[in-house]
Design an enzyme around this catalytic site. Structure first.
Site, PDB file in Angstrom:
ATOM      1  N   GLY A  92      79.417  51.320  89.295  1.00  0.00           N
ATOM      2  CA  GLY A  92      78.329  50.395  88.931  1.00  0.00           C
ATOM      3  C   GLY A  92      77.232  50.313  89.933  1.00  0.00           C
ATOM      4  CB  SER A  93      77.377  50.031  93.751  1.00  0.00           C
ATOM      5  OG  SER A  93      78.340  49.100  93.731  1.00  0.00           O
ATOM      6  CG  ASP A 196      80.259  41.473  86.048  1.00  0.00           C
ATOM      7  OD1 ASP A 196      80.770  42.300  86.419  1.00  0.00           O
ATOM      8  OD2 ASP A 196      79.699  40.482  87.015  1.00  0.00           O
ATOM      9  CB  SER A 217      80.394  48.276  86.906  1.00  0.00           C
ATOM     10  OG  SER A 217      81.927  48.708  87.525  1.00  0.00           O
ATOM     11  CG  HIS A 222      83.743  45.844  85.534  1.00  0.00           C
ATOM     12  ND1 HIS A 222      82.521  45.548  85.713  1.00  0.00           N
ATOM     13  CD2 HIS A 222      84.170  46.062  86.691  1.00  0.00           C
ATOM     14  CE1 HIS A 222      82.137  45.069  87.066  1.00  0.00           C
ATOM     15  NE2 HIS A 222      83.353  45.446  87.757  1.00  0.00           N
ATOM     16  CG  ASN A 294      76.820  64.462  94.811  1.00  0.00           C
ATOM     17  OD1 ASN A 294      76.808  64.146  93.605  1.00  0.00           O
ATOM     18  ND2 ASN A 294      77.567  65.490  95.186  1.00  0.00           N
TER      19      ASN A 294
HETATM   20  C1  LIG Z   1      77.251  42.476  88.354  1.00  0.00           C
HETATM   21  C2  LIG Z   1      77.992  43.642  89.167  1.00  0.00           C
HETATM   22  N1  LIG Z   1      77.323  44.567  89.485  1.00  0.00           N
HETATM   23  C3  LIG Z   1      77.648  45.413  90.196  1.00  0.00           C
HETATM   24  C4  LIG Z   1      78.927  45.741  90.651  1.00  0.00           C
HETATM   25  C5  LIG Z   1      79.282  47.148  91.035  1.00  0.00           C
HETATM   26  O1  LIG Z   1      80.147  47.861  90.454  1.00  0.00           O
HETATM   27  P1  LIG Z   1      81.169  48.970  91.197  1.00  0.00           P
HETATM   28  O2  LIG Z   1      82.361  48.040  91.578  1.00  0.00           O
HETATM   29  O3  LIG Z   1      81.529  49.790  90.114  1.00  0.00           O
HETATM   30  O4  LIG Z   1      80.245  49.517  92.082  1.00  0.00           O
HETATM   31  C6  LIG Z   1      79.724  44.823  90.192  1.00  0.00           C
HETATM   32  C7  LIG Z   1      81.130  44.985  90.651  1.00  0.00           C
HETATM   33  O5  LIG Z   1      82.188  44.309  90.057  1.00  0.00           O
HETATM   34  C8  LIG Z   1      79.545  43.807  89.380  1.00  0.00           C
HETATM   35  O6  LIG Z   1      80.280  42.837  89.022  1.00  0.00           O
END
Ligand SMILES: Cc1ncc(COP(=O)(O)O)c(C=O)c1O
Length: 438
Positions: A92-93, A196, A217, A222, A294
């Protein structure tokens, strides 16, 4: 014998063994032992079907990199949630990072342009703005729903503001009509960090219908999971093309899976004169239109996602049911001293967790301590005010966002995911009862 049949036979043999995925929500031969087991704050809602899909992809795949399964997952996901196009990434990041990079390029935003965001939430909602030389313009939250205060959002918009970036708190949105009205009036776009809030609706439509672009994510906490994973989705195909390019080394080519084996490629003109400053023919695969990364997932993640997607409606219903039941139990024992966050009358929230707002700091910390000692996992609402953290405090003065700074004092959450069994829910009730009788 076909490989699929062989894998089916293998799984028939092993799937009821106690050692096979013993943590499963519906594992046979395994019941919850309240004297030693933990109640997690979340977890994957999967079974042997996802394991089988991943194994099959591993056995039949050659390179294992993003291929047919990722491409199919992108398409099925787009269909399910009504997008024209999606690109899958490894988290998700990463989804947030390529989403913001693509938006900046697509709409020709300048360094220093502003995007409105809440100081309360997950760090990688905010970080991609700074990593793209944009300015996060923070707006304090309101304790009614812990989302940013919409009146303050309106006031904060100036001629440098390009967008509002919404990350609904634990999946629960603010008034989307009002937010949409503000964005339209000020002619700025709405971006949704939907990591979320997958499945959450407003007036019967997915939240993503109100945004220009949405991230997600697939981390195991999730709504659906691929182990690690993420997605960026939109009606704006050009934007997704850019996001894909950022996630795939910055290249222009968008061939996936078997289209990689075609001479003409998905664009139909793979070997062409692509470069102004080079006289000859270039393979489109090596045309680089951005400085990219990547961030691609493995093909196994795509195959897991395809199975998970079929369960999303069931997950949505169950998360809402569990939330209601836990809310009733907790309010019975601690009503008046804690408030469970509620949804707006137009919202149908797919709760990420059960948000508990305590009357004061002492109650929160006593309660968290007691729950953890009794093996009920708790979580802060992530960073609380992100501006209190060493990596972010240079961005703005945390003291200017008073309500946001109170979040760590008052707020935490516990699980309300579909993997909570009857025994676990009953046990949570007992722990709360024990706490009030201390
Ligand atoms: C609102 C939100 N954005 C981004 C992320 C990042 O997701 P990831 O852990 O898959 O990198 C999270 C992670 O829990 C999140 O709660």
């Amino acid at each position: 014998m076909q490989v699929e049949e062989l894998v089916n036979q293998l799984f028939e043999k092993i799937k009821d063994e106690p050692c096979f995925m013993p943590y499963l929500y519906n594992a046979k031969n395994k019941s919850f032992d309240e004297n030693k087991d933990w109640v997690y704050y979340s977890g994957p809602y999967w079974n042997e079907l996802e394991a089988k899909a991943a194994v099959l992809t591993f056995i039949t795949g050659q390179w294992l990199v993003s291929g047919e399964n990722v491409a199919r997952f992108e398409n099925e996901y787009s269909k399910k949630f009504g997008f024209k196009s999606s690109v899958m990434v490894n988290s998700g990041s990463s989804a947030n990072l390529v989403m913001i990079s693509a938006l900046k390029k697509r709409f020709r935003w300048n360094d220093g342009d502003e995007v409105i965001v809440s100081p309360v939430g997950f760090p990688t909602t905010v970080a991609p703005l700074v990593q793209n030389n944009l300015k996060p313009a923070f707006v304090d939250v309101t304790f009614s729903d812990l989302n940013f205060d919409l009146k303050e959002v309106d006031k904060k918009i100036n001629s440098n503001t390009k967008a509002v970036l919404l990350s609904p708190v634990l999946g629960n949105p603010p008034d989307m009509d009002e937010l949409g009205y503000i964005c339209n009036k000020k002619k700025i776009i709405l971006i949704l960090d939907g990591c979320d809030s997958l499945g959450t609706k407003w007036k019967g439509k997915y939240l993503s219908d109100y945004a220009h672009v949405t991230s997600c994510s697939f981390y195991p906490a999730h709504h659906i999971t691929t182990g690690e994973g993420g997605m960026v989705s939109s009606q704006d195909e050009e934007l997704i093309h850019l996001a894909r390019s950022f996630a795939w080394w910055g290249r222009d080519c968008y061939c996936v899976g078997s289209t990689n084996l075609t001479t003409k490629g998905a664009c139909g003109k793979r070997f062409s004169k692509w470069l102004d400053d080079y006289h000859g023919i270039l393979d489109h695969k090596y045309l680089f239109t951005q400085m990219g990364y990547n961030l691609k997932p493995l093909d196994m993640q795509g195959s897991i996602g395809l199975v998970q997607l079929k369960k999303i409606d069931e997950i949505h219903i169950k998360r809402r049911e569990v939330k209601k039941r836990l809310e009733k139990i907790i309010t019975k024992f601690l009503g008046g001293r804690v408030r469970i966050l509620d949804e707006h009358s137009n919202a149908e929230t797919s709760w990420f967790g059960l948000p508990i707002i305590c009357e004061d700091y002492h109650l929160k910390h006593k309660l968290v301590d007691f729950l953890e000692k009794n093996r009920v996992q708790t979580r802060n609402y992530f960073a609380g005010n992100i501006l209190l953290h060493p990596g972010y405090k240079h961005l703005d003065d945390a003291k200017s966002y008073k309500e946001s700074s109170r979040v760590l004092d008052h707020v935490f959450f516990i699980g309300c995911y579909p993997g909570l069994s009857e025994e676990m829910i009953t046990y949570i009730g007992k722990v709360f009862e024990k706490f009030v009788n201390l």
